[in-house]
Design an enzyme around this catalytic site. Structure first.
Site, PDB file in Angstrom:
ATOM      1  N   ILE A 154     -14.992  -4.729  -1.999  1.00  0.00           N
ATOM      2  CA  ILE A 154     -15.319  -4.331  -0.631  1.00  0.00           C
ATOM      3  C   ILE A 154     -14.382  -3.171  -0.306  1.00  0.00           C
ATOM      4  O   ILE A 154     -13.285  -3.356   0.205  1.00  0.00           O
ATOM      5  CB  ILE A 154     -15.142  -5.499   0.353  1.00  0.00           C
ATOM      6  CG1 ILE A 154     -16.063  -6.651  -0.067  1.00  0.00           C
ATOM      7  CG2 ILE A 154     -15.433  -5.056   1.788  1.00  0.00           C
ATOM      8  CD1 ILE A 154     -15.863  -7.929   0.699  1.00  0.00           C
TER       9      ILE A 154
ATOM     10  N   HIS B 104     -13.058  -1.973   3.550  1.00  0.00           N
ATOM     11  CA  HIS B 104     -12.040  -2.678   4.340  1.00  0.00           C
ATOM     12  C   HIS B 104     -10.881  -3.033   3.417  1.00  0.00           C
ATOM     13  O   HIS B 104     -11.009  -3.896   2.544  1.00  0.00           O
ATOM     14  CB  HIS B 104     -12.634  -3.941   4.965  1.00  0.00           C
ATOM     15  CG  HIS B 104     -11.826  -4.487   6.097  1.00  0.00           C
ATOM     16  ND1 HIS B 104     -12.389  -4.874   7.281  1.00  0.00           N
ATOM     17  CD2 HIS B 104     -10.505  -4.718   6.238  1.00  0.00           C
ATOM     18  CE1 HIS B 104     -11.453  -5.318   8.107  1.00  0.00           C
ATOM     19  NE2 HIS B 104     -10.288  -5.244   7.469  1.00  0.00           N
ATOM     20  N   LEU B 105      -9.772  -2.382   3.620  1.00  0.00           N
ATOM     21  CA  LEU B 105      -8.582  -2.587   2.814  1.00  0.00           C
ATOM     22  C   LEU B 105      -8.172  -4.051   2.782  1.00  0.00           C
ATOM     23  O   LEU B 105      -8.273  -4.755   3.792  1.00  0.00           O
ATOM     24  CB  LEU B 105      -7.441  -1.748   3.415  1.00  0.00           C
ATOM     25  CG  LEU B 105      -6.094  -1.858   2.725  1.00  0.00           C
ATOM     26  CD1 LEU B 105      -5.517  -0.483   2.509  1.00  0.00           C
ATOM     27  CD2 LEU B 105      -5.155  -2.712   3.535  1.00  0.00           C
ATOM     28  N   HIS B 106      -7.737  -4.502   1.625  1.00  0.00           N
ATOM     29  CA  HIS B 106      -7.208  -5.857   1.481  1.00  0.00           C
ATOM     30  C   HIS B 106      -6.288  -5.882   0.268  1.00  0.00           C
ATOM     31  O   HIS B 106      -6.531  -5.216  -0.726  1.00  0.00           O
ATOM     32  CB  HIS B 106      -8.337  -6.883   1.339  1.00  0.00           C
ATOM     33  CG  HIS B 106      -9.337  -6.571   0.279  1.00  0.00           C
ATOM     34  ND1 HIS B 106     -10.304  -5.592   0.436  1.00  0.00           N
ATOM     35  CD2 HIS B 106      -9.514  -7.086  -0.957  1.00  0.00           C
ATOM     36  CE1 HIS B 106     -11.030  -5.542  -0.654  1.00  0.00           C
ATOM     37  NE2 HIS B 106     -10.582  -6.432  -1.525  1.00  0.00           N
ATOM     38  N   GLN B 107      -5.206  -6.625   0.396  1.00  0.00           N
ATOM     39  CA  GLN B 107      -4.236  -6.744  -0.688  1.00  0.00           C
ATOM     40  C   GLN B 107      -4.333  -8.132  -1.306  1.00  0.00           C
ATOM     41  O   GLN B 107      -4.272  -9.128  -0.605  1.00  0.00           O
ATOM     42  CB  GLN B 107      -2.812  -6.503  -0.183  1.00  0.00           C
ATOM     43  CG  GLN B 107      -1.772  -6.676  -1.286  1.00  0.00           C
ATOM     44  CD  GLN B 107      -0.509  -5.951  -0.985  1.00  0.00           C
ATOM     45  OE1 GLN B 107      -0.398  -4.771  -1.252  1.00  0.00           O
ATOM     46  NE2 GLN B 107       0.445  -6.651  -0.408  1.00  0.00           N
TER      47      GLN B 107
END
Length: 185
Positions: A139, A142-145
């Site tokens: 995805i 939308h940034l996600h770590q």
């Protein structure tokens, strides 16, 4: 074994010939493989990370909520306890985070590691984010770590030969353990 002692192998239409191998079926992964429910482009309306924040924590698999970010279990985990730290704001690129979002994202990542250690004693972690589709972001809009707990020997023949990951715990159970430990930390 003689031929008379062997069980008869019967081929059924669509089933194939039994081969004595045990199989772990993971049909839920087809949604991921086929890209179902993935947002197209930068559309906020189709973003699952934006939709999650309106749901109940247990239903959304949200472990903890902060002011600017939240921690949520990955629906398609590499290992038990694999979670993601996600900003509430729909932003795609790491440099687009505000200073406050960057700090809270880092603090949530640290806390996620501390909580995972208290719950399941991993030997190490993989931590990181894939920026852009070409870099492997499922995805990308939308940034996600990712925070992935690791144990010695956790990558065995199953993913290599069987293209299957065996997870010994249901996501709801993992979320409950991590959420409780998060509150206590």
């Amino acid at each position: 074994m003689t031929g008379a002692d062997q069980p008869e192998l019967v081929e059924q239409e669509g089933v194939g010939i039994p081969d004595a191998l045990q199989r772990l079926w993971t049909p839920h992964r087809m949604a991921y493989i086929r890209g179902q429910h993935k947002p197209v482009g930068d559309d906020v309306d189709g973003c699952p990370f934006c939709a999650l924040i309106a749901l109940d924590d247990a239903d959304a698999l949200i472990v903890a909520r902060g002011s600017l970010v939240y921690g949520v279990l990955n629906l398609y985990p590499y290992n038990p306890g694999h979670l993601m730290v996600v900003p509430y704001r729909h932003v795609a690129d790491y440099p687009e985070l505000t200073a406050a979002e960057t700090v809270e994202l880092a603090e949530f990542t640290q806390r996620a590691m501390t909580v995972a250690r208290s719950v399941s004693a991993p030997h190490g972690f993989n931590i990181g984010m894939n920026q852009g589709v070409i870099a492997g972001a499922g995805i990308a809009a939308h940034l996600h770590q990712h925070v992935v707990p690791r144990w010695g020997g956790d990558s065995n023949f199953m993913p290599v030969v069987g293209h299957t990951k065996v997870l010994p715990q249901l996501l709801g159970e993992t979320r409950a353990l991590l959420a409780k430990a998060w509150d206590e930390a």
